[in-house]
Design a protein around this motif. Structure first.
Motif, PDB file in Angstrom:
ATOM      1  N   ASP A  68     -25.644  17.603 -11.596  1.00  0.00           N
ATOM      2  CA  ASP A  68     -26.903  16.796 -11.530  1.00  0.00           C
ATOM      3  C   ASP A  68     -26.835  15.988 -10.057  1.00  0.00           C
ATOM      4  O   ASP A  68     -26.090  16.289  -9.389  1.00  0.00           O
ATOM      5  CB  ASP A  68     -26.752  15.772 -12.482  1.00  0.00           C
ATOM      6  N   TYR A  69     -28.202  16.045  -9.803  1.00  0.00           N
ATOM      7  CA  TYR A  69     -28.499  15.325  -8.602  1.00  0.00           C
ATOM      8  C   TYR A  69     -27.648  14.280  -8.034  1.00  0.00           C
ATOM      9  O   TYR A  69     -27.456  13.414  -8.891  1.00  0.00           O
ATOM     10  CB  TYR A  69     -29.794  14.855  -8.494  1.00  0.00           C
ATOM     11  N   ASP A  70     -27.155  14.137  -6.987  1.00  0.00           N
ATOM     12  CA  ASP A  70     -26.091  13.208  -6.343  1.00  0.00           C
ATOM     13  C   ASP A  70     -25.023  12.867  -7.161  1.00  0.00           C
ATOM     14  O   ASP A  70     -24.506  11.949  -7.541  1.00  0.00           O
ATOM     15  CB  ASP A  70     -26.956  11.918  -6.162  1.00  0.00           C
ATOM     16  N   SER A  71     -24.474  13.903  -7.964  1.00  0.00           N
ATOM     17  CA  SER A  71     -23.279  13.834  -8.762  1.00  0.00           C
ATOM     18  C   SER A  71     -22.205  14.898  -8.692  1.00  0.00           C
ATOM     19  O   SER A  71     -22.648  16.120  -8.439  1.00  0.00           O
ATOM     20  CB  SER A  71     -23.955  13.631 -10.179  1.00  0.00           C
ATOM     21  N   TYR A  72     -20.951  14.515  -8.940  1.00  0.00           N
ATOM     22  CA  TYR A  72     -19.949  15.307  -9.117  1.00  0.00           C
ATOM     23  C   TYR A  72     -19.377  15.384 -10.453  1.00  0.00           C
ATOM     24  O   TYR A  72     -18.160  15.582 -10.525  1.00  0.00           O
ATOM     25  CB  TYR A  72     -18.914  15.141  -7.974  1.00  0.00           C
ATOM     26  N   VAL A  73     -20.063  14.634 -11.292  1.00  0.00           N
ATOM     27  CA  VAL A  73     -19.404  14.650 -12.622  1.00  0.00           C
ATOM     28  C   VAL A  73     -19.652  16.208 -13.571  1.00  0.00           C
ATOM     29  O   VAL A  73     -20.910  16.512 -13.390  1.00  0.00           O
ATOM     30  CB  VAL A  73     -20.105  13.460 -13.511  1.00  0.00           C
ATOM     31  N   ILE A  74     -18.588  16.760 -14.071  1.00  0.00           N
ATOM     32  CA  ILE A  74     -18.986  17.972 -14.629  1.00  0.00           C
ATOM     33  C   ILE A  74     -19.502  17.713 -16.131  1.00  0.00           C
ATOM     34  O   ILE A  74     -19.480  16.956 -16.833  1.00  0.00           O
ATOM     35  CB  ILE A  74     -17.480  18.616 -14.885  1.00  0.00           C
ATOM     36  N   ARG A  75     -20.804  18.621 -16.065  1.00  0.00           N
ATOM     37  CA  ARG A  75     -21.437  18.195 -17.304  1.00  0.00           C
ATOM     38  C   ARG A  75     -20.813  19.180 -18.307  1.00  0.00           C
ATOM     39  O   ARG A  75     -20.032  20.150 -18.327  1.00  0.00           O
ATOM     40  CB  ARG A  75     -22.931  19.053 -16.952  1.00  0.00           C
TER      41      ARG A  75
END
Length: 169
Positions: A68-75
């Motif tokens: 996601d935008y501005d994120s490094y969390v794995i969906r």
């Protein structure tokens, strides 16, 4: 600005580094390779070795984890993909992969390099949690330097926010 300069320099140095094989390691690879196939020599992380890879390894839709935008969390939609790659790596302990973290064009070069590194590291950690060894995985950032889509649209931005699996020898 000074806070970003040192991490950016460190990332640049790490990306520019390359490992070399000793003659003994090269001989071991030659001995382990079936004689009816050709051996590809890989000197830089950007070159890939597609011999011995499953068919899905050449499919871009199966080699990218999107963020996601501005994120490094794995969906959650990326978990089956990561499990597939982790299973392959655990079954092939000599196989190595580089995770290339990417960002869209928004933000500074330094910010996107840092974000790309965080994305690559997140995928690396997820692979390790699924059983892949740390020695098999390298995480690097390409920032916004290698977009898959060049238009300035939300669809292209979404396509450029990714971590790519690149298998190496």
């Amino acid at each position: 600005m000074k806070k970003l300069l040192l991490p950016s320099l460190l990332i640049f140095v790490l990306v520019a580094c390359e490992t070399t094989k000793t003659q003994d390691e090269a001989a071991a690879i030659d001995d382990a390779t079936p004689k009816n196939t050709s051996v590809k020599t890989v000197n830089a992380p950007s070159k890939t070795d597609t011999s011995g890879l499953p068919p899905w390894a050449n499919d871009p839709s199966k080699n990218s984890v999107y963020f996601d935008y501005d994120s490094y969390v794995i969906r959650s939609d990326a978990r089956p993909l990561i499990e597939t790659h982790a299973k392959f790596l655990t079954q092939q302990p000599n196989r190595k992969v580089t995770i290339q973290g990417n960002a869209d064009e928004r933000g500074s070069r330094e910010y996107n390099l840092a974000l790309g590194q965080k994305r690559a590291e997140a995928v690396r950690r997820a692979l390790k949690l699924q059983g892949a060894s740390d020695a098999q995985i390298e995480a690097v950032s390409l920032g916004k330097e290698r977009p898959r889509c060049a238009a300035s649209t939300e669809a292209c931005y979404a396509e450029n926010r990714r971590g790519d699996f690149v298998y190496l020898r």
